[in-house]
Design an enzyme around this catalytic site. Structure first.
Site, mmCIF file in Angstrom:
data_model
loop_
_atom_site.group_PDB
_atom_site.id
_atom_site.type_symbol
_atom_site.label_atom_id
_atom_site.label_comp_id
_atom_site.label_asym_id
_atom_site.label_seq_id
_atom_site.Cartn_x
_atom_site.Cartn_y
_atom_site.Cartn_z
ATOM 1 N N ASP A 1 42.800 10.922 -41.859
ATOM 2 C CA ASP A 1 42.817 9.691 -42.647
ATOM 3 C C ASP A 1 41.374 9.264 -42.955
ATOM 4 O O ASP A 1 40.419 10.003 -42.711
ATOM 5 C CB ASP A 1 43.653 8.599 -41.960
ATOM 6 C CG ASP A 1 43.004 8.050 -40.684
ATOM 7 O OD1 ASP A 1 41.874 8.462 -40.343
ATOM 8 O OD2 ASP A 1 43.634 7.200 -40.039
ATOM 9 N N HIS B 1 47.504 26.601 -20.987
ATOM 10 C CA HIS B 1 48.700 26.142 -20.277
ATOM 11 C C HIS B 1 49.793 25.585 -21.192
ATOM 12 O O HIS B 1 50.973 25.725 -20.879
ATOM 13 C CB HIS B 1 48.325 25.050 -19.265
ATOM 14 C CG HIS B 1 47.569 25.577 -18.080
ATOM 15 N ND1 HIS B 1 47.397 24.860 -16.916
ATOM 16 C CD2 HIS B 1 46.935 26.759 -17.885
ATOM 17 C CE1 HIS B 1 46.679 25.581 -16.061
ATOM 18 N NE2 HIS B 1 46.376 26.727 -16.627
ATOM 19 N N CYS C 1 41.862 11.205 -36.907
ATOM 20 C CA CYS C 1 41.897 9.809 -37.346
ATOM 21 C C CYS C 1 40.857 9.032 -36.531
ATOM 22 O O CYS C 1 39.931 9.640 -35.982
ATOM 23 C CB CYS C 1 43.305 9.217 -37.248
ATOM 24 S SG CYS C 1 44.020 9.123 -35.594
ATOM 25 N N HIS D 1 53.664 29.312 -17.509
ATOM 26 C CA HIS D 1 53.464 28.275 -18.527
ATOM 27 C C HIS D 1 54.455 28.448 -19.675
ATOM 28 O O HIS D 1 54.909 27.458 -20.266
ATOM 29 C CB HIS D 1 52.025 28.304 -19.031
ATOM 30 C CG HIS D 1 51.030 28.134 -17.934
ATOM 31 N ND1 HIS D 1 50.938 26.980 -17.195
ATOM 32 C CD2 HIS D 1 50.105 28.991 -17.412
ATOM 33 C CE1 HIS D 1 50.000 27.115 -16.288
ATOM 34 N NE2 HIS D 1 49.479 28.331 -16.382
ATOM 35 N N THR E 1 41.149 7.200 -33.651
ATOM 36 C CA THR E 1 41.266 7.472 -32.212
ATOM 37 C C THR E 1 41.886 8.828 -31.908
ATOM 38 O O THR E 1 41.827 9.278 -30.760
ATOM 39 C CB THR E 1 42.165 6.419 -31.538
ATOM 40 O OG1 THR E 1 43.464 6.483 -32.163
ATOM 41 C CG2 THR E 1 41.586 5.015 -31.672
HETATM 42 C C1 RB5 Z 1 42.770 3.355 -38.879
HETATM 43 O O1 RB5 Z 1 42.137 2.104 -38.851
HETATM 44 C C2 RB5 Z 1 43.186 3.771 -37.484
HETATM 45 O O2 RB5 Z 1 44.170 2.907 -37.003
HETATM 46 C C3 RB5 Z 1 43.666 5.189 -37.462
HETATM 47 O O3 RB5 Z 1 42.675 6.023 -37.950
HETATM 48 C C4 RB5 Z 1 44.016 5.760 -36.099
HETATM 49 O O4 RB5 Z 1 43.002 5.527 -35.189
HETATM 50 C C5 RB5 Z 1 45.343 5.402 -35.580
HETATM 51 O O5 RB5 Z 1 45.730 5.814 -34.479
#
Ligand code: RB5
Length: 146
Positions: free
Chosen positions: A8, A98, A65, A133, A67
């Site tokens: 994203d 694994h 993304c 595994h 996080t």
């Molecule tokens: C975008 O602001 C953020 O929420 C997205 O990139 C991601 O981290 C969601 O888990």
């Protein structure tokens, strides 16, 4: 190996870093991430990419993304996808050995591009150990098939 990479608007820098790595390693890839002129919704990118792994069109996927969490949650909803949220090199290696992970998720707001590149390289280069595994993954597959 064919790799699909997606992301994203919050994952552009790492996506470009990993694409450079894939090119250096001569790995065939397709980038389905956003063009990112505006904010987008990560499931719109994660789910179609995960489906293309599940269908066998791609062997592996790299999902990026802010996080890595949203991408990993969405990708793991698709049957047959084992997406590991991976922010250290040890986990990147072990999730291949694994878990036979066929996808990883990375968070650009959590780690920098240098570490992301190392994680992706180890993950791409590590084989599945099989054995006990494989039996454990079989239990997940059996559950998915119910
Ligand atoms: C975008 O602001 C953020 O929420 C997205 O990139 C991601 O981290 C969601 O888990």
């Amino acid at each position: 190996m064919k790799v699909i990479i997606t992301g994203d608007h919050a994952g552009m820098t790492i996506r470009n870093e990993i694409k450079a790595l894939l090119e250096e390693k001569g790995i065939d890839y397709e980038d389905t991430g956003c063009s990112c002129e505006t904010s987008v919704d990560y499931p719109d990118y994660a789910l179609p990419a995960a489906e293309r792994i599940a269908s066998g069109e791609f062997d592996r996927g790299i999902f990026i993304c802010g996080t890595g969490i949203g991408m990993s949650i969405a990708a793991n909803k698709v049957k047959g996808v084992r997406c590991a949220l991976t922010h250290d090199v040890y986990s990147a290696k072990l999730t291949r050995q694994h878990n036979d992970s066929n996808a990883i998720a990375l968070g650009e707001r959590v780690i920098g591009p240098g570490l992301a590149r190392e994680i992706a390289e180890v993950w791409l280069d590590t084989a599945f150990d099989g054995g006990r595994h494989a039996n454990r993954i079989g239990k997940i597959t059996t559950y998915e098939d119910q």
